[in-house]
Scaffold this motif. Structure first.
Motif, mmCIF file in Angstrom:
data_model
loop_
_atom_site.group_PDB
_atom_site.id
_atom_site.type_symbol
_atom_site.label_atom_id
_atom_site.label_comp_id
_atom_site.label_asym_id
_atom_site.label_seq_id
_atom_site.Cartn_x
_atom_site.Cartn_y
_atom_site.Cartn_z
ATOM 1 N N GLU A 13 33.274 -0.196 -68.455
ATOM 2 C CA GLU A 13 34.250 -0.993 -67.695
ATOM 3 C C GLU A 13 33.566 -1.733 -66.545
ATOM 4 O OE1 GLU A 13 36.997 -1.606 -68.907
ATOM 5 O OE2 GLU A 13 37.313 0.043 -70.307
ATOM 6 N N GLN A 14 32.613 -1.051 -65.929
ATOM 7 C CA GLN A 14 31.862 -1.673 -64.838
ATOM 8 C C GLN A 14 31.155 -2.935 -65.319
ATOM 9 O OE1 GLN A 14 31.803 0.319 -61.661
ATOM 10 N NE2 GLN A 14 31.633 -1.825 -61.109
ATOM 11 N N ARG A 15 30.567 -2.854 -66.520
ATOM 12 C CA ARG A 15 29.870 -4.025 -67.077
ATOM 13 C C ARG A 15 30.846 -5.167 -67.361
ATOM 14 N NH1 ARG A 15 25.748 -0.593 -68.881
ATOM 15 N NH2 ARG A 15 26.988 0.388 -70.510
ATOM 16 N N LEU A 16 32.028 -4.816 -67.883
ATOM 17 C CA LEU A 16 33.038 -5.853 -68.145
ATOM 18 C C LEU A 16 33.457 -6.532 -66.845
ATOM 19 C CD1 LEU A 16 35.487 -4.152 -70.686
ATOM 20 C CD2 LEU A 16 33.892 -5.998 -71.142
ATOM 21 N N ILE A 17 33.663 -5.718 -65.835
ATOM 22 C CA ILE A 17 34.102 -6.243 -64.539
ATOM 23 C C ILE A 17 33.029 -7.142 -63.927
ATOM 24 C CG2 ILE A 17 34.634 -5.560 -62.154
ATOM 25 C CD1 ILE A 17 35.916 -2.964 -63.512
ATOM 26 N N GLU A 18 31.764 -6.688 -64.035
ATOM 27 C CA GLU A 18 30.671 -7.513 -63.503
ATOM 28 C C GLU A 18 30.593 -8.849 -64.241
ATOM 29 O OE1 GLU A 18 27.335 -4.866 -63.563
ATOM 30 O OE2 GLU A 18 28.207 -3.717 -61.907
ATOM 31 N N GLY A 19 30.828 -8.809 -65.555
ATOM 32 C CA GLY A 19 30.849 -10.032 -66.350
ATOM 33 C C GLY A 19 31.940 -10.968 -65.861
ATOM 34 N N PHE A 20 33.087 -10.393 -65.555
ATOM 35 C CA PHE A 20 34.204 -11.197 -65.058
ATOM 36 C C PHE A 20 33.886 -11.791 -63.692
ATOM 37 C CE2 PHE A 20 38.121 -11.462 -62.500
ATOM 38 C CZ PHE A 20 38.740 -12.483 -63.194
ATOM 39 N N ARG A 21 33.263 -10.985 -62.838
ATOM 40 C CA ARG A 21 32.929 -11.458 -61.483
ATOM 41 C C ARG A 21 31.941 -12.620 -61.520
ATOM 42 N NH1 ARG A 21 33.025 -5.714 -58.735
ATOM 43 N NH2 ARG A 21 35.004 -5.901 -57.662
ATOM 44 N N ARG A 22 31.042 -12.581 -62.542
ATOM 45 C CA ARG A 22 30.056 -13.658 -62.663
ATOM 46 C C ARG A 22 30.687 -14.946 -63.182
ATOM 47 N NH1 ARG A 22 26.602 -9.666 -64.750
ATOM 48 N NH2 ARG A 22 27.193 -10.296 -66.844
ATOM 49 N N SER A 23 31.811 -14.802 -63.889
ATOM 50 C CA SER A 23 32.446 -15.993 -64.470
ATOM 51 C C SER A 23 33.078 -16.831 -63.364
ATOM 52 C CB SER A 23 33.495 -15.589 -65.503
ATOM 53 O OG SER A 23 34.649 -15.102 -64.862
ATOM 54 N N LYS A 24 33.365 -18.062 -63.683
ATOM 55 C CA LYS A 24 33.841 -18.981 -62.646
ATOM 56 C C LYS A 24 35.204 -18.582 -62.080
ATOM 57 C CE LYS A 24 35.511 -22.265 -66.177
ATOM 58 N NZ LYS A 24 36.894 -21.849 -66.233
ATOM 59 N N ASP A 25 35.980 -17.829 -62.883
ATOM 60 C CA ASP A 25 37.319 -17.480 -62.419
ATOM 61 C C ASP A 25 37.366 -16.114 -61.743
ATOM 62 O OD1 ASP A 25 38.661 -19.794 -63.577
ATOM 63 O OD2 ASP A 25 38.063 -18.897 -65.482
ATOM 64 N N GLY A 26 36.174 -15.575 -61.524
ATOM 65 C CA GLY A 26 36.149 -14.190 -61.062
ATOM 66 C C GLY A 26 36.400 -13.971 -59.583
ATOM 67 N N ASP A 27 37.455 -14.557 -59.041
ATOM 68 C CA ASP A 27 37.800 -14.303 -57.643
ATOM 69 C C ASP A 27 38.540 -12.970 -57.546
ATOM 70 O OD1 ASP A 27 38.671 -14.174 -55.088
ATOM 71 O OD2 ASP A 27 39.816 -16.042 -55.122
ATOM 72 N N SER A 28 37.809 -11.961 -57.084
ATOM 73 C CA SER A 28 38.376 -10.617 -57.132
ATOM 74 C C SER A 28 39.405 -10.337 -56.050
ATOM 75 C CB SER A 28 37.266 -9.582 -57.099
ATOM 76 O OG SER A 28 36.482 -9.785 -55.946
ATOM 77 N N ALA A 29 39.483 -11.227 -55.048
ATOM 78 C CA ALA A 29 40.497 -11.022 -53.999
ATOM 79 C C ALA A 29 41.837 -11.632 -54.419
ATOM 80 C CB ALA A 29 40.022 -11.639 -52.691
ATOM 81 N N GLU A 30 41.809 -12.335 -55.551
ATOM 82 C CA GLU A 30 43.002 -13.003 -56.040
ATOM 83 C C GLU A 30 44.101 -11.991 -56.382
ATOM 84 O OE1 GLU A 30 43.904 -15.579 -59.950
ATOM 85 O OE2 GLU A 30 41.961 -15.960 -58.994
ATOM 86 N N PHE A 31 45.370 -12.393 -56.180
ATOM 87 C CA PHE A 31 46.476 -11.519 -56.529
ATOM 88 C C PHE A 31 46.646 -11.445 -58.041
ATOM 89 C CE2 PHE A 31 48.209 -13.065 -52.301
ATOM 90 C CZ PHE A 31 47.852 -11.907 -51.628
ATOM 91 N N ILE A 32 47.129 -10.302 -58.494
ATOM 92 C CA ILE A 32 47.476 -10.151 -59.898
ATOM 93 C C ILE A 32 48.802 -10.894 -60.088
ATOM 94 C CG2 ILE A 32 48.155 -8.477 -61.659
ATOM 95 C CD1 ILE A 32 46.596 -6.381 -59.796
ATOM 96 N N SER A 33 48.897 -11.726 -61.135
ATOM 97 C CA SER A 33 50.187 -12.407 -61.320
ATOM 98 C C SER A 33 50.591 -12.458 -62.782
ATOM 99 C CB SER A 33 50.116 -13.814 -60.744
ATOM 100 O OG SER A 33 49.136 -14.562 -61.427
ATOM 101 N N TRP A 34 51.843 -12.727 -63.006
ATOM 102 C CA TRP A 34 52.446 -12.809 -64.338
ATOM 103 C C TRP A 34 51.887 -14.019 -65.071
ATOM 104 C CZ3 TRP A 34 56.617 -10.230 -66.857
ATOM 105 C CH2 TRP A 34 57.182 -10.917 -67.924
#
Ligand SMILES: [Zn+2]
Length: 236
Positions: free
Chosen positions: A214-235
């Motif tokens: 899961e850590q690797r998946l998350i790191e992959g997401f963070r590296r992607s252009k949309d990976g703003d981790s402070a962003e709110f979760i939304s519908w």
């Protein structure tokens, strides 16, 4: 409790008692009004409630009407995003919850005393399938299936459904905005390591392998252009 909610509960109760499966045809709206003795509006509201949850699907035309959907934690997760958004929950919190949830499910699966069931479920994940690269949609389906399989082995439907809803928010909600295949070449290898530990009956190994995955998946997401981790979760 509203009449529509009482109707929805009674309909589910009857479905469970009759042992109906996904896709089973349910009575028409008019028949439901008759059978359950409530208003057309209550039946409609109740069906709508179940439809949003994916527990019922509505079909048009000849042979149309309501059919039984399925227990998909993805729909629960989707619904939960409204709660999480209003609460101001961020992607970072989702990542933290994802690691905790998946690691717990893997640990419990390794403890499953039904070793034959464990072997049947995990065996296919011990080898790399020899095939062409998957489409993004197929990739998401396969990935989701592996995690659902581990969750099912955890031996508790409450934990399995609730914790998989977190996984599904991540898979469908977050990964949808980036290509999960990019930089995730190790995914099948990760799954194999989890499967090996679960098969070996090694709870600590399973927990750690899943958390690392899961850590690797998350790191992959963070590296992607949309990976703003402070962003709110939304519908979505
Ligand atoms: Zn995975």
């Amino acid at each position: 409790v509203k009449a529509s909610e009482t109707f929805a509960r009674e309909l589910i109760d009857d479905i469970v008692r009759r042992g109906l499966g996904t896709g089973a045809r349910l009575p028409t709206e008019a028949a439901l009004v008759h059978d359950y003795g409530c208003s057309r509006q209550s039946v409609r509201e109740g069906l709508r409630l179940l439809e949003v949850s994916g527990l019922v699907t509505m079909h048009r035309g000849v042979g149309g009407g309501p059919r039984l959907g399925r227990v998909d934690p993805g729909n629960l997760g989707r619904m939960a995003t409204l709660f999480l958004h209003l609460a101001g929950a961020t992607h970072d919190e989702l990542f933290d919850a994802l690691i905790t949830a998946e690691a717990l499910l893997a640990e419990r699966s390794a403890r499953n005393p039904d070793r034959a069931a464990v072997e049947a479920a995990m065996g296919p994940h011990l080898q790399h399938p020899d095939r062409a690269e998957l489409s993004k949609a197929d990739f998401i389906v396969e990935h989701t299936e592996f995690h659902a399989t581990v969750a099912a082995l955890a031996g508790n439907r409450v934990l399995s459904i609730f914790l998989q809803s977190i996984t599904q928010i991540f898979t469908h909600h977050v990964l949808r905005t980036s290509d999960p295949r990019a930089g995730f070449a190790s995914i099948e290898n990760d799954h194999r390591l989890v499967a090996e530990a679960v098969l070996a009956g090694d709870p600590t190994g399973a927990r750690e392998a899943m958390a690392a995955h899961e850590q690797r998946l998350i790191e992959g997401f963070r590296r992607s252009k949309d990976g703003d981790s402070a962003e709110f979760i939304s519908w979505i």
